[in-house]
Structures are given as C-alpha cells and as structure tokens.
Design a protein around this motif. Structure first.
Motif, PDB file in Angstrom:
ATOM      1  N   LEU A  84      -6.487  47.717 106.824  1.00 12.88           N
ATOM      2  CA  LEU A  84      -6.708  47.182 105.498  1.00 12.88           C
ATOM      3  C   LEU A  84      -7.833  46.290 105.264  1.00 12.88           C
ATOM      4  O   LEU A  84      -8.363  46.041 104.492  1.00 12.88           O
ATOM      5  N   TYR A  85      -8.080  45.611 106.514  1.00 17.13           N
ATOM      6  CA  TYR A  85      -9.080  44.399 106.458  1.00 17.13           C
ATOM      7  C   TYR A  85     -10.615  45.204 106.555  1.00 17.13           C
ATOM      8  O   TYR A  85     -11.624  44.419 106.520  1.00 17.13           O
ATOM      9  N   LYS A  86     -10.617  46.569 106.507  1.00 20.96           N
ATOM     10  CA  LYS A  86     -12.161  47.056 106.614  1.00 20.96           C
ATOM     11  C   LYS A  86     -12.352  47.395 105.094  1.00 20.96           C
ATOM     12  O   LYS A  86     -13.436  47.956 104.783  1.00 20.96           O
ATOM     13  N   PHE A  87     -11.415  47.100 104.197  1.00 18.44           N
ATOM     14  CA  PHE A  87     -11.832  47.445 102.643  1.00 18.44           C
ATOM     15  C   PHE A  87     -11.576  46.599 101.706  1.00 18.44           C
ATOM     16  O   PHE A  87     -11.100  45.487 102.053  1.00 18.44           O
ATOM     17  N   ASN A  88     -12.120  46.635 100.535  1.00 14.88           N
ATOM     18  CA  ASN A  88     -12.167  45.618  99.395  1.00 14.88           C
ATOM     19  C   ASN A  88     -10.860  46.170  99.036  1.00 14.88           C
ATOM     20  O   ASN A  88     -10.263  47.437  98.954  1.00 14.88           O
ATOM     21  N   PRO A  89     -10.007  45.393  98.301  1.00 14.78           N
ATOM     22  CA  PRO A  89      -8.522  45.540  97.798  1.00 14.78           C
ATOM     23  C   PRO A  89      -8.558  46.682  96.698  1.00 14.78           C
ATOM     24  O   PRO A  89      -7.833  47.560  96.500  1.00 14.78           O
ATOM     25  N   TRP A  90      -9.705  46.793  95.836  1.00 20.73           N
ATOM     26  CA  TRP A  90      -9.453  47.684  94.932  1.00 20.73           C
ATOM     27  C   TRP A  90      -9.943  49.227  95.306  1.00 20.73           C
ATOM     28  O   TRP A  90      -9.703  50.085  94.619  1.00 20.73           O
ATOM     29  N   ARG A 137      -3.844  43.755 112.943  1.00 20.73           N
ATOM     30  CA  ARG A 137      -4.339  42.486 112.712  1.00 20.73           C
ATOM     31  C   ARG A 137      -5.072  42.239 114.068  1.00 20.73           C
ATOM     32  O   ARG A 137      -4.413  42.208 115.033  1.00 20.73           O
ATOM     33  N   ASP A 138      -6.409  41.742 113.702  1.00 25.34           N
ATOM     34  CA  ASP A 138      -7.147  41.311 114.979  1.00 25.34           C
ATOM     35  C   ASP A 138      -7.240  39.811 114.891  1.00 25.34           C
ATOM     36  O   ASP A 138      -7.102  39.092 113.940  1.00 25.34           O
ATOM     37  N   ARG A 139      -7.673  39.337 115.956  1.00 23.66           N
ATOM     38  CA  ARG A 139      -7.796  37.862 116.234  1.00 23.66           C
ATOM     39  C   ARG A 139      -9.160  37.278 115.519  1.00 23.66           C
ATOM     40  O   ARG A 139      -9.959  38.094 115.679  1.00 23.66           O
ATOM     41  N   ASP A 166      -0.108  44.925 116.628  1.00 23.27           N
ATOM     42  CA  ASP A 166      -0.554  46.367 116.331  1.00 23.27           C
ATOM     43  C   ASP A 166       0.039  46.848 115.060  1.00 23.27           C
ATOM     44  O   ASP A 166      -0.810  47.560 114.366  1.00 23.27           O
ATOM     45  N   TRP A 167       0.877  46.221 114.363  1.00 25.18           N
ATOM     46  CA  TRP A 167       1.200  46.421 113.263  1.00 25.18           C
ATOM     47  C   TRP A 167       1.947  45.513 112.196  1.00 25.18           C
ATOM     48  O   TRP A 167       2.966  44.781 112.701  1.00 25.18           O
ATOM     49  N   VAL A 168       1.382  45.184 111.068  1.00 30.86           N
ATOM     50  CA  VAL A 168       1.949  44.437 109.973  1.00 30.86           C
ATOM     51  C   VAL A 168       2.368  45.199 108.904  1.00 30.86           C
ATOM     52  O   VAL A 168       1.494  46.109 108.573  1.00 30.86           O
TER      53      VAL A 168
END
Length: 199
Positions: free
Chosen positions: A50-56, A75-77, A157-159
């Motif tokens: 999810l963190y590689k994209f803009n929310p839209w 999730r990454d540190r 690994d997963w949230v």
C-alpha cells in the motif's frame, strides 16, 4: 469502483453481498487468519504494498468496495535497527492521528490487535498538505518486531488496512470522469455523423 455481478461471481460472493465488518471481525477472521496462513472466509482483501501508491490510486487495485477498500500490506521499518514504521507513500506520507485503540475478542481482556488511524499528506514532511484520505491500520499486538540479524527492513509481514475518503471525493471524481468521457463520445459521434455539405 463499482463492482458488477460478474465480479461477485468471480469472487464466489452471494447475490447482494455487502462487506461491512466490525474491527473485531476484521482482526479475528481476516488478519489473524492471514498471519497464521489459514484460509480466509471470503477472498475479498487484496494483497499489495500500500505504501508504494497514492491513496487515490488504490481503489482501482482493491478486489471489492465502493466507499471503503481493504488491503493486506507489509510494513517496513524507517531505520534498520528501529521499530518505527516507514510511512512514506506515493507523493506524500501517512501521518498518525489520535490514540491507538487496543482490540480484544469479545468477552476477553487480552489485547489481540491495535488499531491506528492515519491521514495522508501530499508533499514532504513536515510541510505536507493534508488530504481527505484516511486509513485504519490493524496490526497484531504480539507480532515479533525485533530487528533481525540480516538487517532487513520488514517490520510486519501483514497488517490490514481499511481505506476511505472522508468526503467521498473519489467516488464523485470517478462519476465526473465517466460523464466527461460519455459527453466526449457523444460529441465525437455527432461530429462524424454531420454531412460535409451542412458545414
């Protein structure tokens, strides 16, 4: 994103299916099962970073949803030896808001997961511009988040994340885009059908 009956058939969903789980249902029946490599009740939650994209950009990547979209994401540190998550995403970053909410099974006092609310800011911290995009992030309480010896950045690994737009602007923008495309198609067909002698 409007889901059709074809989509419901592909996911083996019953007619008229609605997905509005409670926090407890999301954690117990989806996140806990995902972390334990167990089969999910319905294969309705997309897996992506999810963190590689803009929310839209995310609603189009979801498997299901019109006003709320669900994702499993790693999730990454932020730093190799720390426990802070990296919240940078697309052209901005997610910022935590409010207090974390502990979640437990009904009738039990043992905490199973933690719910955190995050708001998307466009631009670079600390001068980002606040948007109407929000995620509720659910993470397991007892996951091992200690830095590993390999220096890897993986924190979880997963949230599980529930994404929505506070003003539901995304749905309105999608509808306007469809209307504009429809108008363009109509005007193009009118132009091609006009005889040259009438011009």
């Amino acid at each position: 994103m409007v889901r059709t009956r074809d989509t419901e058939a592909e996911l083996n969903l019953p007619p008229g299916f609605r997905f509005h789980p409670t926090d407890e249902e999301l954690v117990i029946h989806y996140l806990c099962r995902k972390a334990a490599f167990q089969r999910l009740p319905v294969p309705i939650i997309a897996e992506l970073d999810l963190y590689k994209f803009n929310p839209w950009e995310l609603p189009d990547k979801a498997l299901f949803g019109q006003k709320e979209w669900y994702f499993f994401t790693p999730r990454d540190r932020k730093y190799p030896n720390g426990s802070r998550p990296n919240r940078a995403a697309g052209s901005g970053y997610w910022k935590a808001t409010g207090a974390d909410k502990p979640l437990s099974r009904q009738g039990s006092s043992k905490m199973v997961a933690i719910k955190k609310a995050l708001v998307f800011y466009h631009g670079k911290a600390p001068r980002g511009i606040k948007t109407d995009w929000i995620i509720h992030e659910y993470r397991l309480a007892e996951a091992d988040r200690s830095p590993n010896k390999k220096g890897g950045l993986r924190l979880d690994d997963w949230v599980l994340c529930r994404l929505y737009n506070k003003k539901n602007n995304w749905g309105k923008m999608q509808q306007q885009q469809k209307e504009m495309e429809k108008d363009e198609t109509t005007s193009d067909s009118l132009e091609t059908s006009t005889p040259e002698s009438d011009i």
